[in-house]
Scaffold this motif. Structure first.
Motif, mmCIF file in Angstrom:
data_model
loop_
_atom_site.group_PDB
_atom_site.id
_atom_site.type_symbol
_atom_site.label_atom_id
_atom_site.label_comp_id
_atom_site.label_asym_id
_atom_site.label_seq_id
_atom_site.Cartn_x
_atom_site.Cartn_y
_atom_site.Cartn_z
ATOM 1 N N VAL A 55 0.856 -1.177 0.000
ATOM 2 C CA VAL A 55 0.000 0.000 0.000
ATOM 3 C C VAL A 55 0.893 1.229 0.000
ATOM 4 O O VAL A 55 1.747 1.386 0.874
ATOM 5 C CB VAL A 55 -0.937 0.026 1.234
ATOM 6 N N ALA A 56 0.718 2.084 -1.010
ATOM 7 C CA ALA A 56 1.420 3.369 -1.063
ATOM 8 C C ALA A 56 0.646 4.318 -0.153
ATOM 9 O O ALA A 56 -0.555 4.524 -0.336
ATOM 10 C CB ALA A 56 1.469 3.896 -2.485
ATOM 11 N N ASN A 63 3.765 6.304 9.372
ATOM 12 C CA ASN A 63 4.146 6.326 10.785
ATOM 13 C C ASN A 63 3.121 5.622 11.664
ATOM 14 O O ASN A 63 3.479 5.016 12.671
ATOM 15 C CB ASN A 63 4.359 7.762 11.262
ATOM 16 N N ALA A 64 1.839 5.695 11.291
ATOM 17 C CA ALA A 64 0.767 5.080 12.080
ATOM 18 C C ALA A 64 0.419 3.671 11.620
ATOM 19 O O ALA A 64 -0.464 3.038 12.190
ATOM 20 C CB ALA A 64 -0.483 5.963 12.009
ATOM 21 N N PHE A 88 5.616 2.990 1.782
ATOM 22 C CA PHE A 88 4.869 1.778 1.481
ATOM 23 C C PHE A 88 4.778 0.917 2.732
ATOM 24 O O PHE A 88 5.736 0.813 3.507
ATOM 25 C CB PHE A 88 5.568 0.976 0.374
ATOM 26 N N ILE A 89 3.612 0.295 2.923
ATOM 27 C CA ILE A 89 3.431 -0.639 4.030
ATOM 28 C C ILE A 89 2.710 -1.884 3.512
ATOM 29 O O ILE A 89 2.105 -1.865 2.439
ATOM 30 C CB ILE A 89 2.629 -0.026 5.198
ATOM 31 N N PHE A 99 5.291 -6.558 12.643
ATOM 32 C CA PHE A 99 6.454 -7.155 12.012
ATOM 33 C C PHE A 99 7.334 -6.134 11.273
ATOM 34 O O PHE A 99 8.316 -6.500 10.643
ATOM 35 C CB PHE A 99 6.038 -8.257 11.033
ATOM 36 N N GLY A 100 6.959 -4.861 11.328
ATOM 37 C CA GLY A 100 7.767 -3.823 10.685
ATOM 38 C C GLY A 100 7.785 -3.892 9.179
ATOM 39 O O GLY A 100 8.759 -3.467 8.555
ATOM 40 N N MET A 101 6.720 -4.426 8.583
ATOM 41 C CA MET A 101 6.685 -4.564 7.121
ATOM 42 C C MET A 101 6.294 -3.233 6.494
ATOM 43 O O MET A 101 5.140 -2.994 6.111
ATOM 44 C CB MET A 101 5.738 -5.685 6.709
ATOM 45 N N LYS A 102 7.275 -2.326 6.439
ATOM 46 C CA LYS A 102 7.083 -1.016 5.819
ATOM 47 C C LYS A 102 8.440 -0.530 5.325
ATOM 48 O O LYS A 102 9.485 -0.950 5.823
ATOM 49 C CB LYS A 102 6.458 -0.040 6.797
#
Length: 108
Positions: A55-56, A63-64, A88-89, A99-102
């Motif tokens: 997701v862009a 941040n959220a 992107f996240i 999991f910090g997938m960003k």
């Protein structure tokens, strides 16, 4: 009868764990990073489609970990980066925050 039910429940539980134990994490380009000459990098690797979304998002949503933005799911998506910061996240609930997938990318 109760042993049969317990066995079925155990097998169902193990089946739920199976995909997680087969998961792998790849860094594009391996140690060299994502740069020029990585077109053959995927050779020999196995990927599963549909496991995540991209997701862009805006910087505040980044941040959220808020997945309000443009979602890419086809696996054949091409994203043109804007000059400056791009965020992107993963849109799967919990993947960004837990999991910090960003990723934040700055394009010059």
């Amino acid at each position: 009868m109760s042993k049969t039910i317990a066995l079925v429940l155990l097998l169902n539980f193990l089946c739920l764990l199976l995909p997680a134990t087969n998961a792998a994490t790849f860094n594009v380009g391996d140690a060299g990073g994502w740069g020029f000459g990585v077109s053959s990098w995927p050779n020999g690797k196995s990927f599963k489609a549909g496991a995540h979304t991209v997701v862009a998002v805006s910087e505040p949503n980044f941040n959220a970990c808020n997945p309000s933005g443009t979602t890419f799911t086809s696996g054949n998506d091409q994203i043109t980066l804007a000059r400056g910061k791009n965020f992107f996240i993963c849109g799967i609930p919990g993947h960004c925050s837990s999991f910090g997938m960003k990723i934040a990318i700055t394009a010059n």
